[in-house]
Design a protein around this motif. Sequence first.
Motif, mmCIF file in Angstrom:
data_model
loop_
_atom_site.group_PDB
_atom_site.id
_atom_site.type_symbol
_atom_site.label_atom_id
_atom_site.label_comp_id
_atom_site.label_asym_id
_atom_site.label_seq_id
_atom_site.Cartn_x
_atom_site.Cartn_y
_atom_site.Cartn_z
ATOM 1 N N GLY A 1 -3.520 3.368 121.941
ATOM 2 C CA GLY A 1 -4.644 3.167 122.856
ATOM 3 C C GLY A 1 -4.385 3.796 124.215
ATOM 4 N N GLN A 2 -3.133 3.697 124.674
ATOM 5 C CA GLN A 2 -2.773 4.304 125.965
ATOM 6 C C GLN A 2 -2.921 5.824 125.907
ATOM 7 O OE1 GLN A 2 -1.801 3.218 129.159
ATOM 8 N NE2 GLN A 2 -2.869 1.492 128.215
ATOM 9 N N VAL A 3 -2.411 6.418 124.827
ATOM 10 C CA VAL A 3 -2.451 7.878 124.703
ATOM 11 C C VAL A 3 -3.903 8.345 124.621
ATOM 12 C CG1 VAL A 3 -1.739 9.864 123.316
ATOM 13 C CG2 VAL A 3 -0.197 7.907 123.564
ATOM 14 N N HIS A 4 -4.751 7.591 123.886
ATOM 15 C CA HIS A 4 -6.173 7.967 123.795
ATOM 16 C C HIS A 4 -6.892 7.788 125.129
ATOM 17 C CE1 HIS A 4 -9.976 8.957 122.169
ATOM 18 N NE2 HIS A 4 -10.460 7.739 122.153
ATOM 19 N N LEU A 5 -6.537 6.709 125.820
ATOM 20 C CA LEU A 5 -7.151 6.431 127.138
ATOM 21 C C LEU A 5 -6.881 7.581 128.106
ATOM 22 C CD1 LEU A 5 -8.516 3.922 128.553
ATOM 23 C CD2 LEU A 5 -6.222 3.358 129.414
ATOM 24 N N LEU A 6 -5.659 8.134 128.044
ATOM 25 C CA LEU A 6 -5.206 9.143 129.008
ATOM 26 C C LEU A 6 -5.584 10.573 128.611
ATOM 27 C CD1 LEU A 6 -1.659 7.624 129.569
ATOM 28 C CD2 LEU A 6 -3.543 7.616 131.229
ATOM 29 N N THR A 7 -5.797 10.808 127.301
ATOM 30 C CA THR A 7 -6.087 12.181 126.852
ATOM 31 C C THR A 7 -7.510 12.323 126.321
ATOM 32 O OG1 THR A 7 -5.390 11.742 124.580
ATOM 33 C CG2 THR A 7 -3.674 12.461 126.143
ATOM 34 N N GLY A 8 -8.082 11.226 125.813
ATOM 35 C CA GLY A 8 -9.458 11.235 125.293
ATOM 36 C C GLY A 8 -9.626 11.915 123.947
ATOM 37 N N ILE A 9 -8.539 12.315 123.301
ATOM 38 C CA ILE A 9 -8.688 13.111 122.063
ATOM 39 C C ILE A 9 -7.901 12.557 120.877
ATOM 40 C CG2 ILE A 9 -9.171 15.219 123.356
ATOM 41 C CD1 ILE A 9 -6.346 16.181 122.534
ATOM 42 N N CYS A 10 -7.474 11.277 120.943
ATOM 43 C CA CYS A 10 -6.730 10.700 119.810
ATOM 44 C C CYS A 10 -7.375 9.380 119.386
ATOM 45 C CB CYS A 10 -5.288 10.409 120.192
ATOM 46 S SG CYS A 10 -4.565 11.653 121.201
ATOM 47 N N PRO A 11 -8.598 9.430 118.851
ATOM 48 C CA PRO A 11 -9.342 8.193 118.554
ATOM 49 C C PRO A 11 -8.870 7.475 117.297
ATOM 50 C CG PRO A 11 -10.599 10.113 117.863
ATOM 51 C CD PRO A 11 -9.377 10.647 118.579
ATOM 52 N N THR A 12 -7.923 8.067 116.546
ATOM 53 C CA THR A 12 -7.475 7.393 115.316
ATOM 54 C C THR A 12 -5.953 7.396 115.217
ATOM 55 O OG1 THR A 12 -7.603 9.484 114.118
ATOM 56 C CG2 THR A 12 -9.554 8.037 114.029
ATOM 57 N N MET A 13 -5.426 6.415 114.466
ATOM 58 C CA MET A 13 -3.984 6.326 114.247
ATOM 59 C C MET A 13 -3.706 6.185 112.751
ATOM 60 S SD MET A 13 -1.154 3.661 115.773
ATOM 61 C CE MET A 13 -1.712 2.202 114.916
ATOM 62 N N ALA A 14 -2.838 7.055 112.224
ATOM 63 C CA ALA A 14 -2.472 7.007 110.811
ATOM 64 C C ALA A 14 -1.604 5.779 110.550
ATOM 65 C CB ALA A 14 -1.698 8.272 110.434
ATOM 66 N N LEU A 15 -1.819 5.158 109.398
ATOM 67 C CA LEU A 15 -1.052 3.969 109.022
ATOM 68 C C LEU A 15 -0.230 4.253 107.777
ATOM 69 C CD1 LEU A 15 -3.898 1.268 109.381
ATOM 70 C CD2 LEU A 15 -2.233 1.993 111.112
ATOM 71 N N HIS A 16 1.005 3.708 107.760
ATOM 72 C CA HIS A 16 1.837 3.786 106.563
ATOM 73 C C HIS A 16 1.855 2.384 105.988
ATOM 74 C CE1 HIS A 16 4.069 6.663 104.317
ATOM 75 N NE2 HIS A 16 4.225 7.456 105.362
ATOM 76 N N PRO B 1 -8.361 2.897 112.793
ATOM 77 C CA PRO B 1 -7.390 3.239 111.754
ATOM 78 C C PRO B 1 -7.747 4.613 111.185
ATOM 79 C CG PRO B 1 -8.366 1.073 111.359
ATOM 80 C CD PRO B 1 -9.159 1.706 112.445
ATOM 81 N N GLY B 2 -6.740 5.445 111.011
ATOM 82 C CA GLY B 2 -6.988 6.792 110.489
ATOM 83 C C GLY B 2 -6.550 6.884 109.039
ATOM 84 N N SER B 3 -5.856 7.957 108.715
ATOM 85 C CA SER B 3 -5.447 8.175 107.325
ATOM 86 C C SER B 3 -4.501 7.079 106.863
ATOM 87 C CB SER B 3 -4.748 9.535 107.200
ATOM 88 O OG SER B 3 -3.592 9.555 108.024
ATOM 89 N N ILE B 4 -4.657 6.708 105.588
ATOM 90 C CA ILE B 4 -3.833 5.664 104.976
ATOM 91 C C ILE B 4 -2.751 6.345 104.130
ATOM 92 C CG2 ILE B 4 -3.832 3.636 103.479
ATOM 93 C CD1 ILE B 4 -5.438 3.259 106.081
ATOM 94 N N ASN B 5 -1.495 6.076 104.467
ATOM 95 C CA ASN B 5 -0.351 6.710 103.790
ATOM 96 C C ASN B 5 0.397 5.689 102.944
ATOM 97 O OD1 ASN B 5 0.258 9.578 105.471
ATOM 98 N ND2 ASN B 5 -0.904 8.018 106.621
#
Length: 396
Positions: free
Chosen positions: A52-67, A93-97
């Motif tokens: 959330g911090q990285v997306h807040l600061l860059t605006g371009i990472c709206p999803t996170m891959a999960l293992h 949540p992004g791609s499911i691994n």
Amino acid sequence: MNSHETDRIFHVLESFRIELPSWGFANTGTRFGKFIQPAAATTIEEKFSDAGQVHLLTGICPTMALHVLWDCPNGVSSASEIRQYARQYGVQPGSINPNLFQDQEYKYGSFGNPEKTVRQRAVQHVKESIEIGLRLSSRDISLWFADGSNYPGTANIRQRKIWFEENLRAVHDALAPEQRMLIEYKPFEPAFYHTDIADWGMALHMARTAGHQAKVLVDTGHHYAAQNIEQIVAWLLAENMLGGFHFNDRRYADDDLTMGSIDLYQVFRIFHEIHFFEWETGQRPDIAYMVDQSHNLKGKIESMIQTVTMAQQLFAKAVLVDSTKLAMAQKKCNLIDAESALQDAFATDVRPAIRDWRDSKGLPKDPMEAFRESGYLERITKERAAKNAHNVSSYA
Ligand code: LRH
Ligand code: MN
């Protein structure tokens, strides 16, 4: 840089998005041990908070891959908790691994294991991962198999190929219509004699055999040093079989270093093939851009911000290639002009334009500086240090 070039950069930055790996925020290491960072994330909530911090600061990472085994300890019933954190921290949540490589019974493989019960269990785990994806509205199920062997003669390579075709078809048929299956290849490690899905051709064959919702995933670290990765990308684009990327960098093997830390021009050449394909065909390829790295020495959140801003920079540089001039030079075999069309774009400093784009979006011009001034690292270090202090670090 002229206004036309600035406009092209602004245009591509509008849609460029890159997915972060949950495991990039956790304490990871090599087989020789791991160096514990007191601020590292250990819970799925902390991973969403950091993403959330990285997306807040860059605006371009709206999803996170999960293992799945690392992030969904309760399987499908972890979905409600994850959806709540996604809302709370503003990252979906992004791609499911699925994890088909750490359970003891996968010693001789998962989809390729000679034991039918083990193959069935592996298929069941992927079907559960597909269900988790559905509950989380995640589109991509991202499959990587450690399967292979360490010594000549110890595996029936052709028989394992048949089992992989059967099992990939079975899980493909469990996908919902809106879902995709990404098949990731890797030439070696942890298997050191043969790996069942070792290169792009094998992954392409398996994707085609599985069904129309299957595509190939290119992890930049999964190539022999001398391989021409952008040629593989160009072929997969031409075949409409390129589903996504795992970006990282390496000097030797699958080093999982931060993207652009060793060979920036490699990533630039990959992005150029994608922009050139779009210019030539008018088609915007449906590619999932994702990071897959292991931050063993550098701060994990800083490494993510460094990676994301580097990806943005190289994507922007690549769109500055004058495709008309390039196509003409290629046609006329004017090698120097063709080469310089790429080198001139690569040599362009796009950082001022990217800073202006961020400013136009109300984002901090310098995300790393903003992160360091935010106090977030100090806060999570206090909150997490005690817990991380108990984290073991030795391999054996
Ligand atoms: C395998 C791999 C794969 C992941 C793992 C974390 O090397 O690239 O994508 O599952 O790293
Ligand atoms: Mn990967």
